[in-house]
Design a protein around this motif. Structure first.
Motif, PDB file in Angstrom:
ATOM      1  N   VAL A 163       0.843  -1.197   0.000  1.00 45.24           N
ATOM      2  CA  VAL A 163       0.000   0.000   0.000  1.00 45.24           C
ATOM      3  C   VAL A 163       0.880   1.249   0.000  1.00 45.24           C
ATOM      4  O   VAL A 163       1.633   1.490   0.951  1.00 45.24           O
ATOM      5  N   ALA A 164       0.793   2.022  -1.086  1.00 44.53           N
ATOM      6  CA  ALA A 164       1.559   3.273  -1.193  1.00 44.53           C
ATOM      7  C   ALA A 164       0.635   4.442  -0.890  1.00 44.53           C
ATOM      8  O   ALA A 164      -0.402   4.590  -1.538  1.00 44.53           O
ATOM      9  N   ARG A 165       1.001   5.250   0.103  1.00 43.99           N
ATOM     10  CA  ARG A 165       0.244   6.492   0.356  1.00 43.99           C
ATOM     11  C   ARG A 165       0.979   7.612  -0.357  1.00 43.99           C
ATOM     12  O   ARG A 165       2.006   8.109   0.113  1.00 43.99           O
ATOM     13  N   ILE A 166       0.434   7.975  -1.517  1.00 46.38           N
ATOM     14  CA  ILE A 166       1.118   8.913  -2.408  1.00 46.38           C
ATOM     15  C   ILE A 166       0.759  10.350  -2.035  1.00 46.38           C
ATOM     16  O   ILE A 166      -0.415  10.673  -1.832  1.00 46.38           O
ATOM     17  N   PHE A 167       1.781  11.208  -1.941  1.00 49.03           N
ATOM     18  CA  PHE A 167       1.572  12.635  -1.710  1.00 49.03           C
ATOM     19  C   PHE A 167       1.645  13.349  -3.070  1.00 49.03           C
ATOM     20  O   PHE A 167       2.131  12.792  -4.044  1.00 49.03           O
ATOM     21  N   ASN A 168       1.197  14.620  -3.088  1.00 44.33           N
ATOM     22  CA  ASN A 168       1.068  15.371  -4.351  1.00 44.33           C
ATOM     23  C   ASN A 168       2.261  15.145  -5.288  1.00 44.33           C
ATOM     24  O   ASN A 168       3.402  15.345  -4.895  1.00 44.33           O
ATOM     25  N   THR A 169       1.923  14.774  -6.517  1.00 47.60           N
ATOM     26  CA  THR A 169       2.944  14.444  -7.511  1.00 47.60           C
ATOM     27  C   THR A 169       2.660  15.197  -8.799  1.00 47.60           C
ATOM     28  O   THR A 169       1.499  15.401  -9.156  1.00 47.60           O
TER      29      THR A 169
END
Ligand SMILES: NC(=O)c1ccc[n+]([C@@H]2O[C@H](COP(=O)([O-])OP(=O)(O)OC[C@H]3O[C@@H](n4cnc5c(N)ncnc54)[C@H](O)[C@@H]3O)[C@@H](O)[C@H]2O)c1
Length: 295
Positions: free
Chosen positions: A147-153
């Motif tokens: 599970v990747a918790r992605i921040f603004n990209t």
């Protein structure tokens, strides 16, 4: 594909465009399937990167019920597929699971502060259920989940009109229009460049680490500072102006990336201005192409 893998891309093209993958069409290792993941998918694969979901507020609020279906029924379909074929599955979760956080920076152990009935809930709660489903399948069905918790990209090939702060500011600056800051502009964000995220997703898939992992760039700036940085990088005549605040807009955002550094040996490599310059050049080129088309 450069590492010799066969890749099947599955997309319903709600926000994605075929032009983003056209350079791979015809490659022996590449396949493109036009499908909505809310419908079951039958393919033979070893790994699933489940990235399908509208990602920006205007896109995920366009049809909130559909956003929830993609993140719940769609996720069940991806986890069910992983179970059937014995594949590993990586779920693209989000920093939005932390809501408007009371803990700063946000570690993965923080449970979040989400309004379950606000305008962003279809996305935030959809992703939270997506995580819950992943661990239910891991525990009861022995599916191997990441599970990747992605921040603004941001980065080339992003949607230019996704209504998010990076694309808004760059487009406004390139068109010499006013750069609009919602609220006081003192709210903070941290932006990572897309190549760092891709490295992090692959490192997570290849690791044995099964708990959620934040992937983001911890360099934090206020929105006012971002507006100034983008205006200076683009040049031009734009003024920075204020507009009224948006409902449930998180006030502070910064990933704690200790987990990713410890378990994946990952940290972002691309600096803020270096990354923004690449995104700005992409936007410039796209605007030039669309102007040529209309002439
Ligand atoms: N970009 C970010 O800052 C960010 C931050 C946090 C999380 N994420 C997550 O990362 C993933 C990728 O985001 P992105 O920024 O590349 O967005 P994107 O809009 O560029 O990509 C999402 C893709 O999913 C497709 N899609 C949407 N619903 C679908 C469905 N029902 N069936 C099949 N395909 C569907 C879209 O057409 C699009 O190609 C998303 O799950 C998003 O929630 C992104």
């Amino acid at each position: 594909m450069k590492a010799g893998h066969d890749i099947t891309v599955v997309d319903n093209f709600f926000t994605g465009v075929k032009a983003n993958v056209e350079h791979w069409i015809g490659h022996a290792n590449f396949e493109l399937i036009h499908q909505d993941i809310v419908n079951p998918l039958f393919v033979e694969v070893d790994e699933i990167y489940h990235l399908a979901s509208p990602a920006s507020p205007p896109h995920y609020m366009f049809n909130p019920v559909k956003t929830i279906k993609t993140n719940t029924i769609g996720t069940i379909n991806m986890l069910g597929l992983a179970k059937r074929v014995g594949a590993k599955v990586l779920i693209a979760s989000t920093s939005e699971v932390y809501g408007d956080p009371e803990v700063h920076p946000q570690p993965e152990t923080y449970w979040g502060h989400v309004n379950p009935i606000g305008p962003r809930a279809c996305y935030d709660e959809g992703k939270r259920v997506s995580e819950t489903l992943s661990y239910a399948y891991a525990k009861h069905e022995k599916v191997s989940v990441r599970v990747a918790r992605i921040f603004n990209t941001h980065g080339p090939r992003m949607h230019m009109n996704d209504g998010r702060v990076v694309s808004n500011f760059i487009l406004q600056a390139l068109r010499n229009e006013p750069i609009t800051v919602y609220g006081s502009g003192k709210q903070t964000r941290s932006f990572q460049f897309v190549s760092d995220l891709v490295d992090g997703l692959i490192a997570l898939m290849e690791s044995n680490y099964t708990q959620p992992v934040n992937l983001g760039n911890p360099t934090e700036h206020t929105i006012n500072e971002f507006a100034k940085i983008i205006k200076d990088l683009v040049g031009g005549e734009s003024q920075i102006i204020s507009k009224s605040a948006v409902e449930d807009d998180p006030q502070r955002r910064k990933p704690d990336i200790t987990r990713a550094m410890t378990y994946l040996n990952w940290k972002p490599k691309v600096g803020l201005k270096e990354g923004l310059k690449m995104t700005i050049n992409y936007f410039k080129e796209e605007l030039r192409k669309s102007q040529n088309k209309t002439q």
